[in-house]
Write an enzyme that holds these catalytic residues in place. Structure first.
Site, PDB file in Angstrom:
ATOM      1  N   TYR A 223     -30.715  13.369  70.247  1.00  0.00           N
ATOM      2  CA  TYR A 223     -29.304  13.018  70.125  1.00  0.00           C
ATOM      3  C   TYR A 223     -29.073  11.509  70.063  1.00  0.00           C
ATOM      4  CZ  TYR A 223     -27.579  17.760  70.546  1.00  0.00           C
ATOM      5  OH  TYR A 223     -27.284  19.071  70.292  1.00  0.00           O
TER       6      TYR A 223
ATOM      7  N   TYR B 153     -20.959  25.797  72.789  1.00  0.00           N
ATOM      8  CA  TYR B 153     -22.286  25.216  72.580  1.00  0.00           C
ATOM      9  C   TYR B 153     -23.301  26.083  73.307  1.00  0.00           C
ATOM     10  CZ  TYR B 153     -26.398  22.328  72.686  1.00  0.00           C
ATOM     11  OH  TYR B 153     -27.694  21.896  72.548  1.00  0.00           O
TER      12      TYR B 153
ATOM     13  N   ASP C 212     -23.521  32.927  79.076  1.00  0.00           N
ATOM     14  CA  ASP C 212     -24.435  31.787  79.001  1.00  0.00           C
ATOM     15  C   ASP C 212     -24.154  30.903  80.216  1.00  0.00           C
ATOM     16  OD1 ASP C 212     -25.800  29.469  78.551  1.00  0.00           O
ATOM     17  OD2 ASP C 212     -25.076  29.139  76.513  1.00  0.00           O
TER      18      ASP C 212
ATOM     19  N   LYS D  33     -31.217  25.069  82.800  1.00  0.00           N
ATOM     20  CA  LYS D  33     -30.863  23.800  83.453  1.00  0.00           C
ATOM     21  C   LYS D  33     -31.128  23.719  84.976  1.00  0.00           C
ATOM     22  CE  LYS D  33     -28.046  21.724  79.981  1.00  0.00           C
ATOM     23  NZ  LYS D  33     -27.276  22.443  78.968  1.00  0.00           N
TER      24      LYS D  33
HETATM   25  C1  LIG Z   1     -27.630  22.918  77.531  1.00  0.00           C
HETATM   26  C2  LIG Z   1     -27.115  24.237  77.178  1.00  0.00           C
HETATM   27  C3  LIG Z   1     -27.863  25.126  76.394  1.00  0.00           C
HETATM   28  C4  LIG Z   1     -29.178  24.755  75.786  1.00  0.00           C
HETATM   29  O1  LIG Z   1     -30.155  24.531  76.762  1.00  0.00           O
HETATM   30  P1  LIG Z   1     -31.443  23.662  76.403  1.00  0.00           P
HETATM   31  O2  LIG Z   1     -32.313  23.774  77.603  1.00  0.00           O
HETATM   32  O3  LIG Z   1     -30.940  22.266  76.171  1.00  0.00           O
HETATM   33  O4  LIG Z   1     -32.056  24.247  75.191  1.00  0.00           O
HETATM   34  C5  LIG Z   1     -27.345  26.380  76.166  1.00  0.00           C
HETATM   35  N1  LIG Z   1     -26.145  26.750  76.673  1.00  0.00           N
HETATM   36  C6  LIG Z   1     -25.403  25.921  77.416  1.00  0.00           C
HETATM   37  C7  LIG Z   1     -24.098  26.403  77.971  1.00  0.00           C
HETATM   38  C8  LIG Z   1     -25.850  24.635  77.686  1.00  0.00           C
HETATM   39  O5  LIG Z   1     -25.091  23.801  78.404  1.00  0.00           O
END
Ligand SMILES: *Cc1c(COP(=O)(O)O)cnc(C)c1O
Length: 435
Positions: free
Chosen positions: A15, A141, A235, A264
């Site tokens: 990025y 996202y 998600d 994360k």
């Molecule tokens: C960061 C993120 C992703 C992607 O995760 P990565 O480990 O960066 O591939 C997917 N969904 C959400 C809601 C995110 O914040």
């Protein structure tokens, strides 16, 4: 050559536009909520290093557990084999997600989403239905791989790949006061046949600029989808592990998802690891004499033992009252600050949930990641050795839970001064007054 110069010779950063990029800061040590560079400068990590860090950097308990694991078993193949830390992690996660019955391991947030999407598509195909549409919220996202890009908002991030992305059914983001719009759009979309699933970031759209919506709307979205047999994918990659004040954002509601994506904060921010949890209903659709009904997905490092041990160690910390006291302390302080700023900072929309607080600056340009306020804001706080990486014109503060009270206060004070200072130009503030 110093580290930054050597970096420039060999590394391509995420990025980051290469042209005009400033030298990367050489971080050599982490300590609590601080990152420390080669020259001993201490930067307050006010965004938890891209939202992953929950218990502070180089946490001694996680370090000890990971180190022990490295001396015991670093990795083993996971097809046909298993190991204690994978089983322990799965057991402990499922205890916290009682509606789910199996976990599938992968490597990061994007892969956790890919796995969920593939499971949802194949669930229907295994059951003999042709269902290939996915409902998404505008502005979402979900990651940077092709499937996760397909269900993410189309725009600058994925424009060169647009022709390769599969079609989705977007419904409006449930903006405060306009929730009815979203519900009506969903009801309309649900009239269609062939819908496999809905995927949402529950309660907060992270990359869209920490846009928040209420548990009541989330509950309604999920209920409507469940009634129509549309699989629900939550998600929780960003919202999971305490960010919203509860362990998971979906803990705020009654209707539970069919698939949950985690990454994360899963390892406390120590290592890359992704998890997708599925209900027994989904799992059972893959049990068959027909070999083609197998879930043919796996990564070389599936369920890496060291990553699993980091995740278990992070869960140990979530079992301690201290962690929840810290989360509550941040939450209460943020709520008070948000109230205060709502009445004084006329230049920004203030949003808050759990350990996330965000300020959307009113600007002439469109409110987006590409808004040119970004560089100014970043540099302003960086000079004060605070890492705040705005999403366009949105400043957000998302600290590790262990942040000291005095550091928390310092960041809030700096944000307040920034919001109230003349740094936001007159014209914009006049516009804000008129809004
Ligand atoms: C960061 C993120 C992703 C992607 O995760 P990565 O480990 O960066 O591939 C997917 N969904 C959400 C809601 C995110 O914040």
């Amino acid at each position: 050559m110093n580290l930054s110069a050597r970096d420039k010779q060999v590394i391509w950063h995420p990025y980051t536009q290469i042209k005009g990029a400033v030298d990367a800061i050489p971080i050599v040590k982490g300590e609590g909520s601080y990152l420390i560079d080669e020259s001993g400068n201490r930067y307050l990590d006010a965004i938890s290093s891209w939202w992953v860090n929950t218990h502070g950097h180089a946490h001694p308990h996680i370090a000890k557990k990971v180190s022990e694991q490295l001396h015991t078993l670093e990795h083993s193949i996971f097809a046909g084999f298993t190991h204690p830390k994978a089983v322990e992690l799965a057991e402990r996660i499922l205890e916290k997600l009682p509606n789910q019955s199996r976990v599938f391991f992968s490597d990061n947030g994007s892969t956790a989403v890919e796995v969920a999407l593939k499971m949802a598509f194949q669930y229907w195909s295994n059951k003999g239905h042709e269902k290939n549409k996915v409902i998404v919220l505008e502005g979402s996202y979900h990651g940077d791989t092709f499937g996760s890009m397909s269900v993410s908002a189309r725009g600058g991030f994925n424009q060169p790949f647009e022709q390769f992305l599969f079609d989705v059914l977007p419904i409006p983001f449930p903006k405060k006061g306009e929730e009815e719009c979203t519900i009506l759009a969903l009801k309309e979309v649900l009239q269609q046949d062939g819908i496999s699933s809905i995927i949402v970031e529950p309660l907060i759209q992270g990359a869209a600029g920490m846009r928040m919506y209420s548990p009541e709307v989330l509950e309604e979205l999920f209920t409507l989808c469940r009634e129509r047999n549309v699989l629900i994918i939550a998600d929780e990659v960003m919202t999971g592990f305490g960010r919203t004040g509860k362990l998971f954002a979906t803990d705020y509601i009654e209707t539970k998802p069919d698939l949950v994506c985690m990454s994360k904060g899963l390892t406390g921010g120590t290592m890359a690891l992704g998890l997708t949890a599925a209900t027994s209903q989904i799992y059972e659709a893959f049990i068959s004499d027909d070999k083609l009904k197998t879930f043919f997905h796996g990564h070389s490092f599936t369920a890496n033992a060291v990553a699993c041990s980091a995740a278990c160690a992070s869960l140990d910390l979530f079992d301690e009252q201290q962690t929840w006291d810290n989360i509550a302390r941040i939450e209460i302080r943020f709520a008070k600050f948000a109230e205060e700023m709502k009445t004084t900072a006329l230049f920004a929309d203030v949003r808050h949930i759990g350990t996330v607080i965000a300020f959307e600056l009113k600007t002439e340009g469109e409110s987006s990641y590409f808004n040119n306020k970004r560089e100014d804001i970043y540099n302003h706080f960086f000079e004060k050795k605070i890492i705040l990486r705005p999403l366009g014109n949105v400043i957000y503060f998302l600290p590790p839970y262990c942040i000291e009270q005095e550091d928390l206060e310092r960041v809030l004070k700096e944000i307040k001064e920034y919001l109230l200072s003349g740094l936001i130009d007159k014209k914009e503030s006049i516009n804000a007054w008129n809004d």
